[in-house]
Design a protein around this motif. Sequence first.
Motif, short mmCIF file in Angstrom:
data_model
loop_
_atom_site.label_atom_id
_atom_site.label_comp_id
_atom_site.label_asym_id
_atom_site.label_seq_id
_atom_site.Cartn_x
_atom_site.Cartn_y
_atom_site.Cartn_z
N HIS A 226 -56.90 -3.34 57.42
CA HIS A 226 -55.54 -3.56 56.96
C HIS A 226 -55.11 -2.34 56.15
N LYS A 227 -53.90 -1.86 56.41
CA LYS A 227 -53.44 -0.62 55.80
C LYS A 227 -52.04 -0.81 55.22
N SER A 228 -51.69 0.05 54.29
CA SER A 228 -50.39 -0.05 53.63
C SER A 228 -49.27 0.43 54.56
N LEU A 229 -48.09 -0.08 54.29
CA LEU A 229 -46.90 0.38 55.02
C LEU A 229 -46.74 1.88 54.82
N ARG A 230 -47.03 2.36 53.62
CA ARG A 230 -46.92 3.80 53.33
C ARG A 230 -47.82 4.61 54.27
N SER A 231 -49.00 4.10 54.60
CA SER A 231 -49.90 4.86 55.49
C SER A 231 -49.30 4.98 56.90
N TYR A 232 -48.55 3.96 57.32
CA TYR A 232 -47.88 4.04 58.63
C TYR A 232 -46.75 5.06 58.59
N GLN B 188 -42.64 11.69 63.87
CA GLN B 188 -41.77 10.90 64.75
C GLN B 188 -40.53 10.35 64.03
N ILE B 189 -40.59 10.25 62.71
CA ILE B 189 -39.55 9.53 61.96
C ILE B 189 -38.24 10.30 61.91
N ILE B 190 -37.17 9.57 62.23
CA ILE B 190 -35.81 10.08 62.09
C ILE B 190 -35.25 9.59 60.75
N GLU B 191 -35.56 8.33 60.44
CA GLU B 191 -34.98 7.70 59.25
C GLU B 191 -35.85 6.52 58.83
N ILE B 192 -35.92 6.28 57.54
CA ILE B 192 -36.47 5.03 57.03
C ILE B 192 -35.42 4.48 56.07
N ASN B 193 -35.26 3.18 56.05
CA ASN B 193 -34.26 2.62 55.16
C ASN B 193 -34.84 2.40 53.77
N GLU B 194 -33.96 2.14 52.81
CA GLU B 194 -34.39 2.00 51.41
C GLU B 194 -35.31 0.81 51.19
N MET B 195 -35.30 -0.16 52.09
CA MET B 195 -36.19 -1.32 51.95
C MET B 195 -37.67 -0.90 52.05
N CYS B 196 -37.95 0.20 52.75
CA CYS B 196 -39.33 0.68 52.84
C CYS B 196 -39.85 1.11 51.47
N ASP B 197 -38.96 1.69 50.65
CA ASP B 197 -39.38 2.08 49.29
C ASP B 197 -39.69 0.86 48.45
N ILE B 198 -38.91 -0.20 48.61
CA ILE B 198 -39.13 -1.44 47.86
C ILE B 198 -40.46 -2.07 48.26
N CYS B 199 -40.77 -2.02 49.55
CA CYS B 199 -41.98 -2.66 50.08
C CYS B 199 -43.10 -1.65 50.31
N ASP B 200 -43.07 -0.53 49.61
CA ASP B 200 -44.02 0.56 49.81
C ASP B 200 -45.48 0.10 49.76
N LYS B 201 -45.79 -0.89 48.96
CA LYS B 201 -47.17 -1.35 48.81
C LYS B 201 -47.51 -2.51 49.75
N ALA B 202 -46.59 -2.86 50.63
CA ALA B 202 -46.85 -3.94 51.59
C ALA B 202 -48.04 -3.58 52.46
N ILE B 203 -48.81 -4.58 52.83
CA ILE B 203 -50.00 -4.38 53.66
C ILE B 203 -49.70 -4.86 55.09
N CYS C 10 -42.17 -5.18 58.50
CA CYS C 10 -41.34 -4.01 58.78
C CYS C 10 -41.15 -3.94 60.29
N TYR C 11 -40.09 -3.25 60.71
CA TYR C 11 -39.96 -3.02 62.15
C TYR C 11 -39.86 -1.53 62.44
N LEU C 12 -40.34 -1.17 63.61
CA LEU C 12 -40.34 0.19 64.10
C LEU C 12 -39.46 0.20 65.34
N ALA C 13 -38.45 1.08 65.35
CA ALA C 13 -37.49 1.07 66.46
C ALA C 13 -36.93 2.48 66.67
N ASP C 14 -36.16 2.63 67.75
CA ASP C 14 -35.51 3.92 67.99
C ASP C 14 -34.06 3.92 67.53
N LYS C 15 -33.62 2.79 66.94
CA LYS C 15 -32.29 2.73 66.33
C LYS C 15 -32.31 1.67 65.22
N MET C 16 -31.46 1.84 64.23
CA MET C 16 -31.38 0.90 63.12
C MET C 16 -30.72 -0.39 63.61
#
Length: 148
Positions: free
Chosen positions: A3-9, A16-31, A70-76
């Motif tokens: 199991h790994k942190s969202l930050r590690s992903y 590959q990343i174009i954008e991450i939304n601000e919710m990723c910062d809030i959930c940075d420690k999510a596993i 979290c979701y991973l996609a090619d568009k928001m």
Amino acid sequence: MVHKSLRSYIDILKDQIIEINEMCDICDKAIITHVSCNSMDVKPGTLFICKGANFKEEYLDSAIEKGAVCYLADKMMRNDVPAIIVKDIRESLSIASAHMYDHIWNDKLTEIGITGTKGKSTTTCFIKSILDCAQSNGKTAVVSGIYN
């Protein structure tokens, strides 16, 4: 599987990343405990991959209801949950899956490929049988069009 942190992903997908939304910062420690592109397979802690020509936003809604972190996609698609938007969803799926399973094939998995016109299934069954008998604590598996 580790199991790994969202930050590690986010770190492993940085090219590959174009954008991450601000919710990723809030959930940075999510596993992240699971990676899936099938909304019926989602459980709490899943990184949900939105891919495919026939992908519908209802699949993402269902995944979030079932506990996707979290979701991973090619568009928001949604701003109210963590989202990682990437250039190439198929390559990113491969990278995220390899990360989830700790790159098992690098040093823990031996692969054998069998090609040809006739006898592939028979040869595969023979090899699997021989390896099953030879290994005392390992496991063998067959991935093919017949045994999927």
